[in-house]
Design an enzyme around this catalytic site. Structure first.
Site, PDB file in Angstrom:
ATOM      1  N   ASP A 116       0.835  -1.282  -0.037  1.00 47.23           N
ATOM      2  CA  ASP A 116       0.187  -0.023  -0.101  1.00 47.23           C
ATOM      3  C   ASP A 116       0.805   1.337  -0.016  1.00 47.23           C
ATOM      4  OD1 ASP A 116      -2.548   1.167   0.340  1.00 47.23           O
ATOM      5  OD2 ASP A 116      -1.859   2.000   2.160  1.00 47.23           O
ATOM      6  N   MET A 168     -22.892   2.132 -12.700  1.00 45.82           N
ATOM      7  CA  MET A 168     -21.613   2.658 -12.727  1.00 45.82           C
ATOM      8  C   MET A 168     -21.280   4.235 -12.652  1.00 45.82           C
ATOM      9  SD  MET A 168     -19.631   0.032 -12.011  1.00 45.82           S
ATOM     10  CE  MET A 168     -17.780   0.556 -12.435  1.00 45.82           C
ATOM     11  N   ASP A 198     -26.621  11.634 -19.995  1.00 45.57           N
ATOM     12  CA  ASP A 198     -27.141  10.455 -20.843  1.00 45.57           C
ATOM     13  C   ASP A 198     -28.056  11.096 -21.808  1.00 45.57           C
ATOM     14  OD1 ASP A 198     -28.452   7.698 -21.106  1.00 45.57           O
ATOM     15  OD2 ASP A 198     -27.149   7.258 -19.291  1.00 45.57           O
ATOM     16  N   VAL A 227     -20.411   4.158 -20.444  1.00 44.90           N
ATOM     17  CA  VAL A 227     -21.532   3.581 -21.206  1.00 44.90           C
ATOM     18  C   VAL A 227     -21.401   2.219 -21.371  1.00 44.90           C
ATOM     19  CG1 VAL A 227     -22.211   5.798 -22.437  1.00 44.90           C
ATOM     20  CG2 VAL A 227     -20.949   3.729 -23.400  1.00 44.90           C
ATOM     21  N   VAL A 228     -22.373   1.380 -22.097  1.00 42.44           N
ATOM     22  CA  VAL A 228     -22.363  -0.001 -22.098  1.00 42.44           C
ATOM     23  C   VAL A 228     -21.143  -0.510 -22.506  1.00 42.44           C
ATOM     24  CG1 VAL A 228     -23.520   0.024 -24.500  1.00 42.44           C
ATOM     25  CG2 VAL A 228     -23.876  -2.010 -23.100  1.00 42.44           C
ATOM     26  N   GLU A 229     -20.719  -1.816 -22.093  1.00 43.67           N
ATOM     27  CA  GLU A 229     -19.575  -2.437 -22.623  1.00 43.67           C
ATOM     28  C   GLU A 229     -19.538  -3.042 -23.968  1.00 43.67           C
ATOM     29  OE1 GLU A 229     -15.589  -3.770 -20.987  1.00 43.67           O
ATOM     30  OE2 GLU A 229     -16.865  -2.154 -20.614  1.00 43.67           O
ATOM     31  N   LYS A 281     -19.006   2.704 -27.611  1.00 43.55           N
ATOM     32  CA  LYS A 281     -17.944   3.387 -26.685  1.00 43.55           C
ATOM     33  C   LYS A 281     -17.163   4.390 -27.624  1.00 43.55           C
ATOM     34  CE  LYS A 281     -17.081   0.664 -22.810  1.00 43.55           C
ATOM     35  NZ  LYS A 281     -17.574   1.414 -21.678  1.00 43.55           N
ATOM     36  N   SER A 283     -13.936  -2.480 -18.554  1.00 42.58           N
ATOM     37  CA  SER A 283     -13.381  -3.912 -18.072  1.00 42.58           C
ATOM     38  C   SER A 283     -12.578  -4.773 -18.775  1.00 42.58           C
ATOM     39  CB  SER A 283     -14.372  -4.619 -17.107  1.00 42.58           C
ATOM     40  OG  SER A 283     -15.398  -4.997 -18.143  1.00 42.58           O
ATOM     41  N   HIS A 285     -10.510   2.130 -15.114  1.00 42.71           N
ATOM     42  CA  HIS A 285     -11.461   0.934 -14.941  1.00 42.71           C
ATOM     43  C   HIS A 285     -11.773   0.973 -13.362  1.00 42.71           C
ATOM     44  CE1 HIS A 285     -11.981  -3.749 -14.181  1.00 42.71           C
ATOM     45  NE2 HIS A 285     -13.202  -3.091 -14.214  1.00 42.71           N
ATOM     46  N   ASN A 343     -16.999  -2.446  -9.199  1.00 41.78           N
ATOM     47  CA  ASN A 343     -18.181  -2.399  -8.624  1.00 41.78           C
ATOM     48  C   ASN A 343     -18.448  -3.179  -7.426  1.00 41.78           C
ATOM     49  OD1 ASN A 343     -20.882  -1.449  -8.688  1.00 41.78           O
ATOM     50  ND2 ASN A 343     -21.726  -3.473  -9.840  1.00 41.78           N
ATOM     51  N   GLU A 399      -8.032   0.823 -12.054  1.00 45.37           N
ATOM     52  CA  GLU A 399      -6.880   0.601 -13.092  1.00 45.37           C
ATOM     53  C   GLU A 399      -6.696   1.831 -13.934  1.00 45.37           C
ATOM     54  OE1 GLU A 399      -6.568  -4.187 -13.612  1.00 45.37           O
ATOM     55  OE2 GLU A 399      -8.159  -3.296 -14.367  1.00 45.37           O
ATOM     56  N   ASN A 414      -8.990  -8.334 -14.348  1.00 43.17           N
ATOM     57  CA  ASN A 414      -9.817  -9.377 -14.961  1.00 43.17           C
ATOM     58  C   ASN A 414      -8.972 -10.086 -15.667  1.00 43.17           C
ATOM     59  OD1 ASN A 414     -12.195  -8.395 -14.015  1.00 43.17           O
ATOM     60  ND2 ASN A 414     -12.515  -6.805 -15.684  1.00 43.17           N
TER      61      ASN A 414
END
Length: 714
Positions: free
Chosen positions: A297, A325, A344, A401-403, A408, A430, A451, A454, A463, A501
């Site tokens: 840390d 998110m 949005d 927005v949506v993955e 994007k 992600s 990144h 959640n 990240e 991930n």
């Protein structure tokens, strides 16, 4: 000047008062390192020769009093034998006792943090005055050890057994107001008047108006508890502390046991017992690993400080996408003081994002961590909008927005036109390559990945992903914004899944193959939770979202087909096809009901086993240890690959990413530290048993080299 060292100065004040100033040269903070402890002892010998009437113990640092022992030196001490460690502890106690036993009153002035050994030195003084910004605490149990320089001895004699148990096992620090209520300090004085107040207190004690000798006698005597009171305090606490700490963290219970045994002892006997327990705890793997986590840390903070040296603060941020998110990121920015636009394309989505932020703030108010007035101010810092009209004033925009790569890219191209040429753009993705997302941008150097995990408000890691064209200035600004938001950033190089991930999905693949071999998912969860994970893999994929997992798994399989592609339909795909998405729709491996507190509670519907049967290929007898190995080896091998591929620079960053992003068990300190603990040669032998399952069990040439030479990652 009676003593002028690298860490301490000893000055004379009028009326035969001595003043100790702790001021470690060339350091921004005071810590007890080997040099400071050596000088503390040398200075004591000088003090004993003076004809003094009182002593004032102070800090020369505006940043605080003493931040404790130098933890960077701890691991070298932990390599000593128990007897060597007890001798080392005894030598420090002899110095601390020497200050406590001086034949005149002593006052400590606490102008900031007094933690660990810094707190323990204050306890040797007769009186403690603190500034309003001061804080005290004994955080040692967080490192798998107990206080070793008198904390378990002096604190219960000063503030009572029950309070001392709370302080030591909770490992928290207490602000000046709280410390005063406990009786750990004797007054709160503004910084400017702290020394003046300390001198007045000394004069009163010297004049006999304060019974300072009684304070010393109290700390040197057994605790004033009869057997029944002692049993009520200590036996009652042990069960509670053991339940809170769990079986993998023995130090808090050891601390209570030590205080209980020492209750009927005098100071010197109690200190010897404390030293014995400290030595036992310090030799455990838990202490070694928790100390490594602490150092990790500190390392991340140091890296962030270096990276952001010339970065400008973000005055106005923006978030694209007002889902869970987006709302979480907006909340995090606003609640830490940076105003944010939230855009949005639908009013309904903006309402959802604002509701998400509002719910999080309301919880803070309910927990009394925030006033309603502060909540109103934070909400006012989030501006919902359907247009890009005000985006010209932003310095940083996070797309959430949506993955989906096409969506994007389209949104990022739009926002780039609406912002200043100096504005940094970041994608909260992600799995999708940042280099690919930058392809349609006019200013790819001003773009990077950011990144968040959640739920955003709880997960400490962010990240920061460096694309092929991301500039160093862009990375610095992103790291700085993450720090502004109270997060811990780790800079990673671009690849599918980035760091966390990329390492997680081979772990999930290990889980899927265990299911194919007929192992019960509930058993796998229980085994991995016993290993130390906060939740097993089935529960974790439910929380992540099975649809999210399936989507991401395809991206990972395309990027790393040799070890992440499936040769047949896996259990997650079966769940997804049957509309079992996890917690988000209440149906996953488990089924979920919301309790009175609004939290999802899991239960098992036997019908889920009918779906699982469709992917089971055979019934295999496996031990619990084999379950652990089959789950963990893919995670370890991929962790090593990330290090070898320079996704990050150090084993520390790999392991801290897993701790902060996935909840890897801290007492094991991360996948690579865990590999070191097992031993790579033994791990290689274990891996050979499972290589027929898939290439995620293969050791890399680098790993084989380490194993052959009996080397470690750390």
């Amino acid at each position: 000047m009676l003593f002028n060292g690298q860490a301490f100065r000893l000055e004379t004040l009028p009326n035969d008062i001595l003043k100790v100033v702790f001021d470690l040269k060339d350091q921004s903070t005071n810590v007890f390192n080997a040099l400071a402890l050596k000088e503390l002892g040398e200075m004591l010998e000088v003090i004993k020769k003076q004809k003094a009437r009182g002593l004032l113990f102070t800090s020369g640092k505006a940043s605080g009093f003493v931040f404790g022992a130098d933890v960077t030196e701890f691991l070298s001490h932990f390599k000593k034998t128990e007897d060597e460690m007890k001798t080392w502890i005894a030598s420090i106690n002899k110095i601390f006792n020497g200050y406590e036993d001086l034949p005149y009153p002593k006052v400590c002035l606490i102008n900031g943090f007094a933690l660990g050994g810094g707190c323990e030195i204050t306890l040797t003084m007769d009186y403690r005055l603190a500034s309003p910004k001061a804080a005290m605490g004994l955080p040692e149990t967080k490192l798998g050890i107990i206080p070793g320089w008198g904390g378990t001895v002096r604190l219960p004699r000063l503030i009572g057994a029950d309070h001392a148990i709370e302080w030591i096992t909770g490992a928290k620090h207490y602000k000046a107001e709280e410390a005063l209520k406990f009786g750990a300090i004797d007054g709160i004085i503004e910084d400017a008047k702290l020394e003046e107040a300390g001198l007045k207190l000394l004069e009163k004690a010297i004049a006999g108006e304060m019974d300072w000798q009684a304070r010393v006698a109290q700390k040197k005597s057994p605790l004033k508890l009869d057997k029944i009171e002692s049993a009520m305090s200590f036996d009652g606490s042990k069960a509670f502390v053991a339940a809170m700490a769990g079986p993998n963290y023995p130090a808090p219970v050891k601390a209570v046991e030590t205080m209980q045994k020492a209750a009927r002892m005098n100071r010197d006997e109690a200190l010897a017992l404390e030293g014995e327990t400290f030595a036992v705890c310090a030799k455990t793997k838990t202490a070694e690993c928790l100390t490594q986590v602490f150092l990790g840390d500190q390392y991340l903070k140091k890296v962030s400080k270096s990276v952001t040296k010339n970065a400008k603060p973000t005055q106005m941020g923006a978030v694209l996408g007002a889902g869970i998110m987006g709302g979480g990121i907006a909340y995090q920015s606003a609640s830490t003081g940076t105003p944010v636009l939230m855009k949005d394309i639908k009013h309904e989505q903006l309402d959802l994002g604002m509701n998400e932020a509002g719910k999080l703030l309301l919880k803070e108010v309910e927990r009394k961590k925030m006033t309603p007035e502060k909540m109103a101010k934070v909400i006012a810092q989030i501006t919902p909008t359907l247009s890009y009209a005000d985006f010209g004033a932003t310095q940083f925009v996070v797309e959430a927005v949506v993955e989906n790569e096409k969506v994007k890219k389209s949104v990022l191209a739009e926002v780039e036109k609406a912002t200043s040429p100096e504005t940094i753009l970041a994608s909260n993705t992600s799995t999708i390559s940042i280099t690919k997302l930058a392809e349609g941008l006019a200013r790819p150097e001003k773009f990077c990945g950011m990144h968040f995990f959640n739920p955003v408000h709880r997960m400490p890691l962010v990240e920061i992903i460096r694309g092929a064209k991301s500039s160093e200035e862009t990375i610095a600004q992103a790291v700085n914004y993450a720090v502004q938001m109270g997060k811990t950033p780790i800079v990673v190089n671009d690849c599918a899944g980035f760091l966390v991930n990329r390492i997680l999905f081979p772990y999930f693949k290990g889980f899927a193959h265990l299911i194919e071999d007929g192992v019960d998912f509930q058993r796998i969860d229980k085994v991995m939770e016993k290993f130390g994970w906060p939740m097993g893999p089935a529960y974790l994929i439910d929380v992540v979202g099975i649809d999210t997992g399936v989507h991401a798994a395809k991206i990972m399989a395309d990027a790393f087909p040799d070890r992440m592609a499936y040769t047949s339909k896996n259990v997650m795909e079966v769940m997804y096809e049957n509309k079992r998405l996890g917690q988000k729709n209440g149906l996953g491996f488990y089924e979920y009901e919301i309790d009175k507190k609004g939290k999802p509670v899991k239960k098992v519907n036997p019908a889920v086993y009918e779906l699982i049967k469709t992917v089971v290929k055979k019934q295999t007898d496996v031990t619990d240890e084999e379950i652990v190995m089959r789950m963990m080896i893919p995670m370890i091998t991929e962790s090593s690959r990330c290090l070898e591929d320079k996704i990050v620079n150090t084993p520390v960053e790999v392991d801290m990413g897993l701790l902060l992003g996935l909840g890897f068990p801290p007492f094991r300190a991360g996948a690579l530290k865990y590999a070191d603990t097992i031993g790579l040669s033994r791990l290689e032998e274990e891996s050979k048993k499972y290589q027929s399952i898939g290439h995620m069990y293969d050791f890399t040439p680098f790993m084989k080299g380490l194993a052959a030479e009996n080397k470690t990652y750390y």
